[in-house]
Design a protein around this motif. Structure first.
Motif, PDB file in Angstrom:
ATOM      1  N   LYS A   1       0.837  -1.194   0.000  1.00  0.00           N
ATOM      2  CA  LYS A   1       0.000   0.000   0.000  1.00  0.00           C
ATOM      3  C   LYS A   1       0.873   1.246   0.000  1.00  0.00           C
ATOM      4  O   LYS A   1       1.891   1.314   0.688  1.00  0.00           O
ATOM      5  CB  LYS A   1      -0.911   0.009   1.225  1.00  0.00           C
ATOM      6  N   LYS A   2       0.479   2.240  -0.788  1.00  0.00           N
ATOM      7  CA  LYS A   2       1.262   3.478  -0.859  1.00  0.00           C
ATOM      8  C   LYS A   2       1.278   4.190   0.497  1.00  0.00           C
ATOM      9  O   LYS A   2       0.293   4.178   1.228  1.00  0.00           O
ATOM     10  CB  LYS A   2       0.692   4.391  -1.943  1.00  0.00           C
ATOM     11  N   ILE A   3       2.417   4.768   0.799  1.00  0.00           N
ATOM     12  CA  ILE A   3       2.644   5.415   2.090  1.00  0.00           C
ATOM     13  C   ILE A   3       2.914   6.896   1.848  1.00  0.00           C
ATOM     14  O   ILE A   3       3.888   7.259   1.185  1.00  0.00           O
ATOM     15  CB  ILE A   3       3.858   4.780   2.810  1.00  0.00           C
ATOM     16  N   TYR A   4       2.048   7.768   2.375  1.00  0.00           N
ATOM     17  CA  TYR A   4       2.224   9.204   2.148  1.00  0.00           C
ATOM     18  C   TYR A   4       2.599   9.965   3.421  1.00  0.00           C
ATOM     19  O   TYR A   4       3.020  11.112   3.361  1.00  0.00           O
ATOM     20  CB  TYR A   4       0.941   9.807   1.557  1.00  0.00           C
ATOM     21  N   GLN A   5       2.455   9.319   4.561  1.00  0.00           N
ATOM     22  CA  GLN A   5       2.840   9.975   5.808  1.00  0.00           C
ATOM     23  C   GLN A   5       4.308   9.718   6.077  1.00  0.00           C
ATOM     24  O   GLN A   5       4.727   8.581   6.281  1.00  0.00           O
ATOM     25  CB  GLN A   5       1.991   9.446   6.979  1.00  0.00           C
ATOM     26  N   LYS A   6       5.101  10.782   6.069  1.00  0.00           N
ATOM     27  CA  LYS A   6       6.549  10.624   6.210  1.00  0.00           C
ATOM     28  C   LYS A   6       6.895  10.079   7.586  1.00  0.00           C
ATOM     29  O   LYS A   6       6.445  10.594   8.607  1.00  0.00           O
ATOM     30  CB  LYS A   6       7.251  11.967   5.984  1.00  0.00           C
ATOM     31  N   PRO A   7       7.686   9.029   7.641  1.00  0.00           N
ATOM     32  CA  PRO A   7       8.086   8.434   8.924  1.00  0.00           C
ATOM     33  C   PRO A   7       8.961   9.386   9.739  1.00  0.00           C
ATOM     34  O   PRO A   7       9.489  10.370   9.231  1.00  0.00           O
ATOM     35  CB  PRO A   7       8.871   7.185   8.503  1.00  0.00           C
TER      36      PRO A   7
ATOM     37  N   ARG B   1      15.138  -2.351   9.536  1.00  0.00           N
ATOM     38  CA  ARG B   1      14.722  -2.695   8.174  1.00  0.00           C
ATOM     39  C   ARG B   1      13.305  -2.170   7.906  1.00  0.00           C
ATOM     40  O   ARG B   1      13.028  -1.597   6.855  1.00  0.00           O
ATOM     41  CB  ARG B   1      14.780  -4.218   8.001  1.00  0.00           C
ATOM     42  N   ALA B   2      12.403  -2.365   8.866  1.00  0.00           N
ATOM     43  CA  ALA B   2      11.021  -1.919   8.691  1.00  0.00           C
ATOM     44  C   ALA B   2      10.946  -0.393   8.577  1.00  0.00           C
ATOM     45  O   ALA B   2      10.231   0.137   7.718  1.00  0.00           O
ATOM     46  CB  ALA B   2      10.172  -2.397   9.867  1.00  0.00           C
ATOM     47  N   GLU B   3      11.697   0.300   9.410  1.00  0.00           N
ATOM     48  CA  GLU B   3      11.655   1.767   9.399  1.00  0.00           C
ATOM     49  C   GLU B   3      12.229   2.338   8.105  1.00  0.00           C
ATOM     50  O   GLU B   3      11.643   3.241   7.497  1.00  0.00           O
ATOM     51  CB  GLU B   3      12.414   2.316  10.602  1.00  0.00           C
ATOM     52  N   VAL B   4      13.372   1.837   7.691  1.00  0.00           N
ATOM     53  CA  VAL B   4      14.022   2.402   6.510  1.00  0.00           C
ATOM     54  C   VAL B   4      13.235   2.061   5.245  1.00  0.00           C
ATOM     55  O   VAL B   4      13.156   2.873   4.314  1.00  0.00           O
ATOM     56  CB  VAL B   4      15.492   1.944   6.417  1.00  0.00           C
ATOM     57  N   CYS B   5      12.609   0.878   5.206  1.00  0.00           N
ATOM     58  CA  CYS B   5      11.785   0.529   4.050  1.00  0.00           C
ATOM     59  C   CYS B   5      10.561   1.434   3.965  1.00  0.00           C
ATOM     60  O   CYS B   5      10.179   1.872   2.868  1.00  0.00           O
ATOM     61  CB  CYS B   5      11.350  -0.930   4.138  1.00  0.00           C
ATOM     62  N   THR B   6       9.962   1.725   5.103  1.00  0.00           N
ATOM     63  CA  THR B   6       8.819   2.635   5.121  1.00  0.00           C
ATOM     64  C   THR B   6       9.220   4.011   4.620  1.00  0.00           C
ATOM     65  O   THR B   6       8.499   4.653   3.846  1.00  0.00           O
ATOM     66  CB  THR B   6       8.253   2.744   6.552  1.00  0.00           C
ATOM     67  N   ASP B   7      10.389   4.461   5.047  1.00  0.00           N
ATOM     68  CA  ASP B   7      10.886   5.769   4.612  1.00  0.00           C
ATOM     69  C   ASP B   7      11.113   5.793   3.101  1.00  0.00           C
ATOM     70  O   ASP B   7      10.712   6.726   2.399  1.00  0.00           O
ATOM     71  CB  ASP B   7      12.182   6.091   5.354  1.00  0.00           C
ATOM     72  N   LEU B   8      11.763   4.764   2.585  1.00  0.00           N
ATOM     73  CA  LEU B   8      12.025   4.693   1.148  1.00  0.00           C
ATOM     74  C   LEU B   8      10.719   4.597   0.347  1.00  0.00           C
ATOM     75  O   LEU B   8      10.556   5.267  -0.676  1.00  0.00           O
ATOM     76  CB  LEU B   8      12.909   3.485   0.831  1.00  0.00           C
ATOM     77  N   LEU B   9       9.782   3.781   0.826  1.00  0.00           N
ATOM     78  CA  LEU B   9       8.525   3.600   0.104  1.00  0.00           C
ATOM     79  C   LEU B   9       7.647   4.845   0.152  1.00  0.00           C
ATOM     80  O   LEU B   9       6.794   5.038  -0.716  1.00  0.00           O
ATOM     81  CB  LEU B   9       7.770   2.384   0.651  1.00  0.00           C
ATOM     82  N   CYS B  10       7.874   5.691   1.135  1.00  0.00           N
ATOM     83  CA  CYS B  10       7.188   6.984   1.166  1.00  0.00           C
ATOM     84  C   CYS B  10       7.630   7.831  -0.027  1.00  0.00           C
ATOM     85  O   CYS B  10       6.808   8.474  -0.692  1.00  0.00           O
ATOM     86  CB  CYS B  10       7.469   7.699   2.483  1.00  0.00           C
ATOM     87  N   HIS B  11       8.920   7.824  -0.316  1.00  0.00           N
ATOM     88  CA  HIS B  11       9.438   8.548  -1.484  1.00  0.00           C
ATOM     89  C   HIS B  11       8.918   7.924  -2.785  1.00  0.00           C
ATOM     90  O   HIS B  11       8.555   8.644  -3.713  1.00  0.00           O
ATOM     91  CB  HIS B  11      10.968   8.533  -1.471  1.00  0.00           C
ATOM     92  N   VAL B  12       8.874   6.600  -2.829  1.00  0.00           N
ATOM     93  CA  VAL B  12       8.354   5.925  -4.015  1.00  0.00           C
ATOM     94  C   VAL B  12       6.884   6.279  -4.230  1.00  0.00           C
ATOM     95  O   VAL B  12       6.446   6.522  -5.364  1.00  0.00           O
ATOM     96  CB  VAL B  12       8.527   4.397  -3.890  1.00  0.00           C
TER      97      VAL B  12
END
Length: 295
Positions: free
Chosen positions: A99-105, A210-221
């Motif tokens: 799912k797309k993530i728009y809230q920046k971690p 791993r979970a935090e950094v992936c969320t951060d990267l996927l926010c940019h994606v």
């Protein structure tokens, strides 16, 4: 985009294969379909590769298949038995719908968008997915965002773009994760590989980081693919990262294998497929003769 087909004049026997341009000098062949006649399948496969050999600017080729598909695995998953490791590779991934993530971690990771100097991305991708992957995806080339390819797509009202990000721990110069995301017109590939995100993490990362950094990267994606009608990000990644993402709500779509071969291995690839189909065709002819005798 090309469609290769082979069959008889009445259309009762047919095989087709699609080929589309994924980078400035690389193509993806996929979705081999047939009515079962191996002669037509062989002709489609070899015709597609001969076409690639004739294009001097074509420096790499790849296809994606499900490893549990014994037929595909036998042909495409075995290319490293015939081609050297410097010319071919087969990599296995998990293909997820995230799912797309728009809230920046709130993570403290430094995320850098890579464009001008791709050397760090090339080194990291080579470390995680192998040198052939990095070369085939042209991560060592200056046009990392595929602007020249996008210009070609725009001529026919389509688009194809790419963005890349590296993640670093504070005060560290070595990346710990990377995301390479594509954005393209839907429907070029039935699996939406034209809009996938290749998500890579250092093998030593703990699951919480791993979970935090992936969320951060996927926010940019997600921001990059914001206008894409597809309601999720197609992500390819390793087993451990997949486990972390699934725990956060992602869905596993399938296991996927990426088969890659470079131009220096094109001729050997032809010979590899030819050898496999010689055996297949002999069995097919024997079966047909047996059916005729009994029929």
């Amino acid at each position: 985009f090309c469609l290769f087909s082979a069959g008889n004049s009445n259309g009762h026997q047919l095989a087709t294969l699609t080929l589309w341009r994924s980078t400035n000098s690389g193509w993806i062949a996929q979705h081999l379909t047939s009515t079962g006649n191996p002669f037509n399948v062989r002709a489609s496969l070899l015709g597609c590769q001969v076409h690639g050999v004739g294009l001097k600017a074509n420096l790499s080729a790849q296809n994606w298949f499900q490893p549990e598909n014994k037929y595909a695995s036998r042909i495409f998953g075995s290319i490293t038995n015939s081609l050297s490791e410097s010319h071919a590779a087969v990599n296995n991934y998990n293909y997820l719908a995230v799912k797309k993530i728009y809230q920046k971690p709130t993570g403290s990771y430094q995320i850098s968008c890579i464009a001008e100097d791709p050397s760090a991305l090339f080194s990291f991708a080579s470390k995680i997915r192998g040198n052939l992957y990095a070369v085939a995806e042209e991560l060592d080339q200056p046009d990392l965002e595929l602007e020249a390819l996008n210009d070609l797509y725009k001529r026919v009202g389509l688009h194809r773009q790419r963005r890349s990000w590296l993640a670093f721990l504070p005060g560290r110069n070595e990346p710990i994760a990377a995301a390479i995301a594509y954005s393209g017109s839907l429907g070029i590939n039935f699996s939406f590989l034209e809009n996938r995100c290749d998500l890579m993490c250092d093998a030593t990362l703990e699951n919480d980081i791993r979970a935090e950094v992936c969320t951060d990267l996927l926010c940019h994606v997600s921001q990059f693919q914001k206008t894409l009608p597809l309601g999720y990000i197609p992500v390819t990644t390793d087993d451990r990262t997949a486990m972390v993402l699934i725990a956060s709500g992602a869905s596993l779509v399938r296991s996927y294998s990426q088969s890659i071969w470079l131009r220096d291995g094109f001729q050997s690839w032809l010979q590899h497929v030819e050898a496999i189909y010689r055996r297949v065709e002999r069995r097919y002819v024997s079966q047909c003769k047996a059916t005729y005798r009994n029929g």
